[in-house]
Scaffold this motif. Structure first.
Motif, mmCIF file in Angstrom:
data_model
loop_
_atom_site.group_PDB
_atom_site.id
_atom_site.type_symbol
_atom_site.label_atom_id
_atom_site.label_comp_id
_atom_site.label_asym_id
_atom_site.label_seq_id
_atom_site.Cartn_x
_atom_site.Cartn_y
_atom_site.Cartn_z
ATOM 1 N N LEU A 91 0.824 -1.206 0.000
ATOM 2 C CA LEU A 91 0.000 0.000 0.000
ATOM 3 C C LEU A 91 0.862 1.262 0.000
ATOM 4 C CD1 LEU A 91 -2.948 0.952 0.134
ATOM 5 C CD2 LEU A 91 -2.678 1.064 2.601
ATOM 6 N N ILE A 92 1.923 1.260 0.785
ATOM 7 C CA ILE A 92 2.818 2.424 0.827
ATOM 8 C C ILE A 92 3.506 2.618 -0.519
ATOM 9 C CG2 ILE A 92 4.978 3.259 1.851
ATOM 10 C CD1 ILE A 92 3.975 2.029 4.505
ATOM 11 N N VAL A 93 3.969 1.528 -1.127
ATOM 12 C CA VAL A 93 4.626 1.630 -2.435
ATOM 13 C C VAL A 93 3.648 2.146 -3.482
ATOM 14 C CG1 VAL A 93 5.615 0.256 -4.309
ATOM 15 C CG2 VAL A 93 6.401 -0.071 -1.969
ATOM 16 N N LEU A 94 2.414 1.665 -3.471
ATOM 17 C CA LEU A 94 1.425 2.133 -4.435
ATOM 18 C C LEU A 94 1.104 3.606 -4.232
ATOM 19 C CD1 LEU A 94 -1.074 -0.855 -4.665
ATOM 20 C CD2 LEU A 94 0.457 -0.009 -6.431
ATOM 21 N N CYS A 95 0.955 4.027 -2.980
ATOM 22 C CA CYS A 95 0.678 5.441 -2.705
ATOM 23 C C CYS A 95 1.837 6.323 -3.158
ATOM 24 C CB CYS A 95 0.401 5.647 -1.216
ATOM 25 S SG CYS A 95 -1.199 5.014 -0.703
ATOM 26 N N CYS A 96 3.058 5.883 -2.917
ATOM 27 C CA CYS A 96 4.223 6.658 -3.371
ATOM 28 C C CYS A 96 4.286 6.699 -4.889
ATOM 29 C CB CYS A 96 5.515 6.067 -2.808
ATOM 30 S SG CYS A 96 5.697 6.317 -1.043
ATOM 31 N N ALA A 97 3.958 5.596 -5.541
ATOM 32 C CA ALA A 97 3.986 5.571 -6.997
ATOM 33 C C ALA A 97 2.922 6.492 -7.576
ATOM 34 C CB ALA A 97 3.778 4.147 -7.505
ATOM 35 N N ILE A 98 1.751 6.531 -6.959
ATOM 36 C CA ILE A 98 0.687 7.411 -7.442
ATOM 37 C C ILE A 98 1.050 8.869 -7.175
ATOM 38 C CG2 ILE A 98 -1.704 8.114 -7.018
ATOM 39 C CD1 ILE A 98 -2.310 5.114 -6.571
ATOM 40 N N ALA A 99 1.576 9.153 -5.982
ATOM 41 C CA ALA A 99 1.909 10.533 -5.625
ATOM 42 C C ALA A 99 3.059 11.076 -6.460
ATOM 43 C CB ALA A 99 2.258 10.614 -4.148
ATOM 44 N N ASN A 100 4.018 10.242 -6.807
ATOM 45 C CA ASN A 100 5.186 10.686 -7.565
ATOM 46 C C ASN A 100 5.103 10.293 -9.030
ATOM 47 O OD1 ASN A 100 6.346 11.723 -5.234
ATOM 48 N ND2 ASN A 100 7.243 9.749 -4.713
ATOM 49 N N GLY A 101 3.888 10.115 -9.523
ATOM 50 C CA GLY A 101 3.717 9.705 -10.917
ATOM 51 C C GLY A 101 4.212 10.779 -11.869
ATOM 52 N N THR A 102 4.808 10.358 -12.945
ATOM 53 C CA THR A 102 5.330 11.306 -13.923
ATOM 54 C C THR A 102 4.244 11.649 -14.927
ATOM 55 O OG1 THR A 102 6.136 9.501 -15.282
ATOM 56 C CG2 THR A 102 7.678 10.450 -13.697
ATOM 57 N N ALA A 103 4.362 12.801 -15.545
ATOM 58 C CA ALA A 103 3.405 13.210 -16.576
ATOM 59 C C ALA A 103 3.575 12.336 -17.807
ATOM 60 C CB ALA A 103 3.636 14.671 -16.929
ATOM 61 N N ILE A 104 2.537 12.285 -18.607
ATOM 62 C CA ILE A 104 2.586 11.488 -19.826
ATOM 63 C C ILE A 104 3.490 12.205 -20.823
ATOM 64 C CG2 ILE A 104 1.229 10.552 -21.726
ATOM 65 C CD1 ILE A 104 -1.131 10.498 -19.735
ATOM 66 N N LYS A 105 4.453 11.514 -21.319
ATOM 67 C CA LYS A 105 5.409 12.115 -22.237
ATOM 68 C C LYS A 105 4.862 12.071 -23.662
ATOM 69 C CE LYS A 105 9.280 10.840 -19.371
ATOM 70 N NZ LYS A 105 9.125 9.654 -18.578
ATOM 71 N N PRO A 106 5.272 13.009 -24.518
ATOM 72 C CA PRO A 106 4.767 13.010 -25.898
ATOM 73 C C PRO A 106 5.092 11.728 -26.659
ATOM 74 C CG PRO A 106 5.826 15.091 -25.395
ATOM 75 C CD PRO A 106 6.050 14.186 -24.226
ATOM 76 N N LYS A 107 6.176 11.045 -26.324
ATOM 77 C CA LYS A 107 6.500 9.817 -27.056
ATOM 78 C C LYS A 107 5.502 8.699 -26.758
ATOM 79 C CE LYS A 107 9.822 8.084 -23.679
ATOM 80 N NZ LYS A 107 11.185 7.683 -23.463
ATOM 81 N N ASP A 108 4.709 8.865 -25.671
ATOM 82 C CA ASP A 108 3.682 7.870 -25.362
ATOM 83 C C ASP A 108 2.427 8.077 -26.198
ATOM 84 O OD1 ASP A 108 4.440 7.921 -21.836
ATOM 85 O OD2 ASP A 108 5.239 6.656 -23.416
ATOM 86 N N ALA A 109 2.403 9.132 -27.020
ATOM 87 C CA ALA A 109 1.196 9.446 -27.781
ATOM 88 C C ALA A 109 0.823 8.316 -28.726
ATOM 89 C CB ALA A 109 1.393 10.743 -28.553
ATOM 90 N N ARG A 110 1.797 7.601 -29.269
ATOM 91 C CA ARG A 110 1.484 6.494 -30.181
ATOM 92 C C ARG A 110 0.675 5.425 -29.468
ATOM 93 N NH1 ARG A 110 7.506 6.528 -31.834
ATOM 94 N NH2 ARG A 110 7.478 5.805 -29.712
ATOM 95 N N ARG A 111 1.008 5.178 -28.205
ATOM 96 C CA ARG A 111 0.275 4.161 -27.459
ATOM 97 C C ARG A 111 -1.168 4.599 -27.267
ATOM 98 N NH1 ARG A 111 0.703 2.676 -21.366
ATOM 99 N NH2 ARG A 111 1.526 4.762 -21.263
ATOM 100 N N TYR A 112 -1.389 5.873 -26.968
ATOM 101 C CA TYR A 112 -2.748 6.338 -26.741
ATOM 102 C C TYR A 112 -3.529 6.472 -28.041
ATOM 103 C CZ TYR A 112 -1.416 7.082 -21.961
ATOM 104 O OH TYR A 112 -0.997 6.881 -20.680
ATOM 105 N N LYS A 113 -2.848 6.741 -29.133
ATOM 106 C CA LYS A 113 -3.521 6.813 -30.428
ATOM 107 C C LYS A 113 -4.118 5.464 -30.803
ATOM 108 C CE LYS A 113 -3.017 10.964 -32.136
ATOM 109 N NZ LYS A 113 -4.154 11.783 -32.450
ATOM 110 N N ALA A 114 -3.437 4.399 -30.391
ATOM 111 C CA ALA A 114 -3.928 3.065 -30.713
ATOM 112 C C ALA A 114 -5.267 2.806 -30.042
ATOM 113 C CB ALA A 114 -2.920 2.012 -30.278
ATOM 114 N N TYR A 115 -5.519 3.426 -28.902
ATOM 115 C CA TYR A 115 -6.782 3.219 -28.197
ATOM 116 C C TYR A 115 -7.786 4.324 -28.521
ATOM 117 C CZ TYR A 115 -4.233 -0.249 -25.590
ATOM 118 O OH TYR A 115 -3.489 -1.334 -25.256
ATOM 119 N N GLY A 116 -7.421 5.196 -29.389
ATOM 120 C CA GLY A 116 -8.342 6.259 -29.795
ATOM 121 C C GLY A 116 -8.113 7.516 -28.985
ATOM 122 N N ASP A 117 -7.552 8.522 -29.612
ATOM 123 C CA ASP A 117 -7.325 9.809 -28.973
ATOM 124 C C ASP A 117 -7.753 10.876 -29.973
ATOM 125 O OD1 ASP A 117 -6.498 11.824 -27.305
ATOM 126 O OD2 ASP A 117 -4.409 11.707 -27.928
#
Length: 136
Positions: A91-117
């Motif tokens: 639970l602590i690791v998950l909370c830290c991962a959620i709190a310190n999550g990084t923003a979506i980078k532009p290079k990830d756009a291809r992945r999101y395009k595949a699911y419809g953006d």
């Protein structure tokens, strides 16, 4: 007790100041000791009843079954404490991962395009409905 030069009685030991935690631990220890003593007397009564009933090897059976029950209880408490510790760590690791999550980078756009953006939110890293900086 010692006597001073004036004849007054002095205690031989120093008075020890105990904290609330020490008193609580002592009370808990006495409670565990009392519970263990009650369990032993109950076990002895069951052994006596087994022997008077003519149960062959009654003493051995009763003492062995009580030992198995004690070991099973201790093992169960150990497993529950390990499970609780591991759950809290996850639970602590998950909370830290959620709190310190990084923003979506532009290079990830291809992945999101595949699911419809359709609006290109992930491509430009903007919130849904927010206009593109080029459009302003």
């Amino acid at each position: 007790m010692k006597r001073s030069e004036e004849g007054e009685i002095m205690p031989t030991q120093q008075v020890v100041q105990t904290s609330r935690a020490h008193r609580w631990a002592y009370a808990c220890g006495l409670s565990v000791k009392r519970g263990n003593r009650m369990l032993k007397t109950f076990e002895s009564r069951v052994v006596e009843r087994a022997e008077t009933a003519g149960l062959p090897a009654g003493k051995l059976l009763v003492r062995g079954s009580f030992l198995v029950i004690k070991l099973a209880t201790a093992t169960g408490l150990l497993l529950v404490s390990i499970w609780f510790t591991v759950s809290m760590m996850i639970l602590i690791v998950l909370c830290c991962a959620i709190a310190n999550g990084t923003a979506i980078k532009p290079k990830d756009a291809r992945r999101y395009k595949a699911y419809g953006d359709p609006y290109g939110e992930y491509k430009y890293g903007r919130a849904p409905g927010q206009p593109d900086l080029k459009d302003l």
